[in-house]
Design a protein around this motif. Structure first.
Motif, PDB file in Angstrom:
ATOM      1  N   ILE A 328      -9.347  -2.928  69.369  1.00  0.00           N
ATOM      2  CA  ILE A 328      -8.697  -4.058  69.076  1.00  0.00           C
ATOM      3  C   ILE A 328      -9.518  -4.800  68.317  1.00  0.00           C
ATOM      4  N   ILE A 329     -10.587  -5.236  68.644  1.00  0.00           N
ATOM      5  CA  ILE A 329     -11.691  -5.983  67.669  1.00  0.00           C
ATOM      6  C   ILE A 329     -11.682  -5.565  66.457  1.00  0.00           C
ATOM      7  N   SER A 331      -9.927  -3.130  64.836  1.00  0.00           N
ATOM      8  CA  SER A 331      -8.697  -3.204  63.930  1.00  0.00           C
ATOM      9  C   SER A 331      -8.430  -4.546  63.282  1.00  0.00           C
ATOM     10  N   LYS A 332      -8.649  -5.752  64.251  1.00  0.00           N
ATOM     11  CA  LYS A 332      -8.304  -7.011  63.807  1.00  0.00           C
ATOM     12  C   LYS A 332      -9.182  -7.565  62.735  1.00  0.00           C
ATOM     13  N   THR A 333     -10.640  -7.059  62.825  1.00  0.00           N
ATOM     14  CA  THR A 333     -11.503  -7.358  61.834  1.00  0.00           C
ATOM     15  C   THR A 333     -11.095  -6.918  60.580  1.00  0.00           C
ATOM     16  N   GLY A 335      -8.348  -5.795  59.615  1.00  0.00           N
ATOM     17  CA  GLY A 335      -6.883  -6.514  59.327  1.00  0.00           C
ATOM     18  C   GLY A 335      -7.198  -7.617  58.461  1.00  0.00           C
ATOM     19  N   ILE A 336      -8.183  -8.646  59.074  1.00  0.00           N
ATOM     20  CA  ILE A 336      -8.392  -9.903  58.469  1.00  0.00           C
ATOM     21  C   ILE A 336      -9.182  -9.687  56.914  1.00  0.00           C
TER      22      ILE A 336
END
Length: 346
Positions: A328-329, A331-333, A335-336
């Motif tokens: 999750i971390i 994938s979010k990183t 994505g940003i």
């Protein structure tokens, strides 16, 4: 005349010096540039993996409430110690080992050695706390919630950090570790050296207190844990014919606890294997008049450091909760970063 960093020996051999402008400078290691670059590349990669991997553990436990619990708070503190090792200890050790010179001054040499010893002591004592936590979770599950609380764990973690700081910095800055060897150190020191020596007494006491005693306690507790876990598994298999919903829940809970105990036993085993050789050399070295080759010391140091790189990988491989949190971390990183790149390209 311009200094070139070279010195001629009586045999006409050219020697590189750490500080060519100072008298009594240590000689530098005369390695080929390609060898130095290769060493810097691999060690830098290891340091980057150590810092990033342990940061992932720290962020995961801090961010996700599902990971908030006594055991994971100890793991959080352990990851912090490993991350500090990667940030503040390993880079300077890398330069020292590759160049063969210490360029950061005598005070920082003492500070670096103290911090190194402190973080190692913090790691082993945290693993000791984890083994105690798992012991109550597996062997005394009914008393676990009352005996092992988050508040108690935080207090114990703070005590571990304070004790490790006082022991390591007190020992190194008081000079107690080198009492009786002042002449030996004076004869073997030069500008650009950073010697970490223990006299016979502290060569036994320091490894005993910071490694062998906690390691022995952990080993005994894990032997007891696996003995009890095997007994529980046998009882559950005998009752398989008359299983109720309540039994199924208890069985699932016990299986999770056993799996957690196995995972943390792997972490403990990895730590003991990585650091055992170094601490054995530390005990033996004063008795053989400090004749252990520097290369051997350096090799065992880096094997010990490698343990801090491995811990996050062990969590990701064995612990589904951490694996999900890491995904999750990351994938979010990603994505940003992609969103920022798109905005910048507009």
């Amino acid at each position: 005349m311009e200094h070139t960093g070279l010195n001629q020996t009586d045999d006409g051999e050219t020697v590189l010096l750490c500080y060519p402008h100072l008298q009594g400078s240590c000689p530098r290691l005369n390695r080929l540039p390609v060898v130095q670059l290769t060493m810097y590349f691999f060690i830098s990669t290891m340091i980057l993996m150590t810092v990033c991997g342990n940061l992932l553990v720290i962020i995961s436990i801090s961010h996700f409430r599902q990971l908030h619990g006594p055991t994971n708070f100890i793991i959080l503190s352990l990851a912090l110690a490993d991350c500090c090792l990667g940030c503040f200890v390993m880079p300077f050790t890398m330069v020292k080992n590759v160049e063969g010179c210490w360029y950061f001054g005598q005070f920082f040499c003492q500070f670096h050695s103290s911090l190194d010893m402190m973080l190692c002591a913090v790691s082993i004592l945290h693993l000791c706390l984890i083994s105690v936590d798992r012991y109550f979770a597996i062997c005394e599950p009914l008393q676990y919630r009352t005996k092992i609380t988050t508040f108690k764990v935080i207090i114990l973690v703070v005590i571990v950090w304070l004790y490790s700081f006082a022991f390591s910095f007190g020992l190194m800055f008081s000079g107690a570790n080198s009492v009786g060897f002042e002449e030996f150190i004076l004869l073997n020191s030069c500008a650009g050296s950073c010697l970490l020596l223990f006299n016979t007494e502290w060569g036994i006491i320091a490894p005993l207190v910071s490694f062998f005693i906690p390691g022995g306690v952990m080993s005994c507790l894990y032997i007891k844990i696996f003995h009890v876990a095997r007994k529980h598994a046998k009882v559950m298999s005998d009752r398989v014919a008359t299983v109720t919903c309540s039994d199924l829940k208890n069985q699932a809970s016990e299986q999770r606890e056993r799996k957690a105990a196995k995972t943390l036993a792997v972490v403990m085993g990895g730590f003991l294997l990585c650091w055992m050789s170094f601490f054995l050399i530390l005990v033996i070295d004063p008795f053989i008049n400090f004749t252990t080759p520097v290369e051997v010391f350096d090799t065992f140091f880096w094997i010990g450091y490698f343990n801090s790189t491995c811990n996050p990988i062990i969590y990701a491989f064995f612990y589904p909760h951490f694996r999900k949190a890491f995904k999750i971390i990351l994938s979010k990183t990603c994505g940003i970063k992609m969103a920022k790149n798109i905005v910048l390209s507009l």
